[in-house]
Design a protein around this motif. Structure first.
Motif: not given
Lengths: 358, 87
Positions: B43-45, B48-51, B54
């Motif tokens: 998921r991190d790939r 990004e934050g917000g979510p 990316r």
């Protein structure tokens, strides 16, 4: 026989240059880390692992790890972020390994720690200061130039004592593992108006002399500086250099008065002066400087070296190494008197570190 | 089952991850969370934050640009693209 490994972080992955203790013949290995942009590569002597700070425009920030000296790599960013509602994590800018843990400096500004060899991370500190709203504001600093650009553990004290550079703002010191921070900019120069009394100084690189932990040197946006009191105050030592600007710095591992810098054009170019590649050395703590160039290109050589781009090993006759933004790695085993090209066609280099492995 | 196509940049990061797989998910977000369960860190790939997805990752559902909240139909095709991102 010991193996010497020069760890190179580039715009297109990590490379490892290997030699024996003579450091005459070098083998280039890589690219590693799937070609991700790498900002800093370090070796952890406690675990014999290599770590690479990375950020991909596609897949975000992470830290790569090799537990077998570069043969295989994994990556993890678990916990390496500010959460869905927090600050933006655009890259890991810098790494440090000491006392059995890893520290990672990030953009936007924060320091993360890993206690399990890079498998998971947690936020240690976001460096509370009234100016934090400014140094994390992209309106005030362009993206890519924010955050914690370097972390320097104290070589003799416990893990709670280290320094961090917030790019464009200050060198900070903490003695309580990041709970509180003291700006360490006394005596530095800033050629611009400052909004705060104690910060607003553009510190590029700080190094500590292994033979005298009170002796520190720094390359600043405005001059080269020396400290004789563990960073509490600084004295400018720029006189005799072709410019007061540069990024890289290295201190001799056995002689606290010998220090190396790479002055570059302070304007847009930020390349070595007059197209002549040079490293400058002082042997008297900054009272005088010598230009070192034998073996370096002396015509049409507009090379740049970034803040993590120069380092030295600690062998009896110490090796000195630097990497350029045009992909060359140069090394010297005679204190900078003569140089050899160790690699000539790598991608743009952000960092050079070295490890001597038995 | 949604038919999910992944970019070539992901399998080197996650051993055993195929370029194409089927997922029983009701949204793009749920599909990514399922991937993250099977390949931790995925998921991190992609998010990004917000979510939010990316910026340089583009997701298309049945050829329409999608976000995390985009619904998936049982036979949707999901393309995850690593968008052009400089030299």
């Amino acid at each position: 026989m010991s193996k010497v490994m020069v760890l190179v972080g580039t715009r297109k992955g990590c490379f490892v240059l290997e030699s024996d203790g003579d450091r005459r013949d070098w083998e280039v290995k890589g690219p590693f880390c799937e070609g991700w942009p790498i900002y800093h590569v370090i070796y952890d002597h406690d675990t014999n692992a290599i770590y690479a700070a990375a950020a991909s425009e596609w897949h975000g920030a992470t830290v790569w790890k090799s537990a077998d000296l570069g043969e295989t790599w994994t990556q993890s960013s678990e916990g390496l972020g500010y959460g869905d509602d927090g600050m933006k994590m655009s890259k890991v800018s810098s790494l440090a390994a000491a006392h059995g843990r890893l520290l990672a400096g990030a953009e936007q500004a924060g320091i993360f720690e890993s206690q399990d060899a890079g498998a998971t991370w947690k936020l240690l500190t976001s460096l509370e200061h009234p100016a934090a709203k400014d140094w994390n504001d992209p309106e005030k600093q362009p993206p890519g130039h924010l955050g914690v650009s370097a972390i320097t553990p104290h070589p003799g004290d416990g893990p709670e004592h280290f320094w961090a550079i917030v790019q464009g703002y200050s060198l900070f010191e903490t003695s309580d593992d990041g709970e509180t921070w003291t700006p360490r900019n006394e005596g530095l120069r800033a050629d611009w108006p400052r909004e705060y009394d104690d910060i607003g100084f553009c510190v590029h690189k700080v190094v500590i002399a292994p033979t005298d932990l009170n002796r520190m040197y720094q390359q600043n946006h405005c001059g080269m500086h020396r400290s004789d009191d563990g960073g509490q105050s600084w004295t400018e030592i720029t006189e005799g250099l072709p410019s007061d600007f540069g990024f890289a710095a290295a201190v001799h591992p056995h002689d606290k008065d010998t220090f190396y810098v790479v002055p570059v054009d302070p304007g847009h170019a930020r390349t070595m002066h007059d197209g002549k590649a040079s490293v400058w050395r002082t042997r008297d703590a900054g009272s005088s400087w010598q230009r070192l160039h034998e073996g370096l290109p002396q015509q049409d050589a507009y090379l740049g070296v970034l803040r993590h781009g120069m380092t030295n090993d600690r062998l009896d006759s110490p090796g000195l190494y630097f990497g350029t933004t045009t992909g060359q790695v140069f090394g010297s085993v005679d204190e900078g008197e003569t140089w050899n090209e160790l690699a000539g066609y790598l991608p743009a280099i952000a960092s050079v570190e070295v490890a001597v492995v038995e | 089952m949604a038919d999910v196509y992944l970019p070539s940049t992901l399998p080197p990061l996650f051993p055993g991850l195929p370029r194409r797989l089927e997922l029983d998910a009701s949204s793009v977000d749920e599909a990514i969370r399922q991937l993250d369960q099977r390949w931790p860190g995925m998921r991190d790939r992609l998010v990004e934050g917000g979510p939010a997805i990316r910026p340089h990752i583009h997701v298309y559902v049945d050829q329409e640009r999608a976000g995390l909240n985009t619904a998936l139909e049982p036979r949707s095709r999901v393309d995850v693209i690593a968008a052009i991102s400089g030299g």
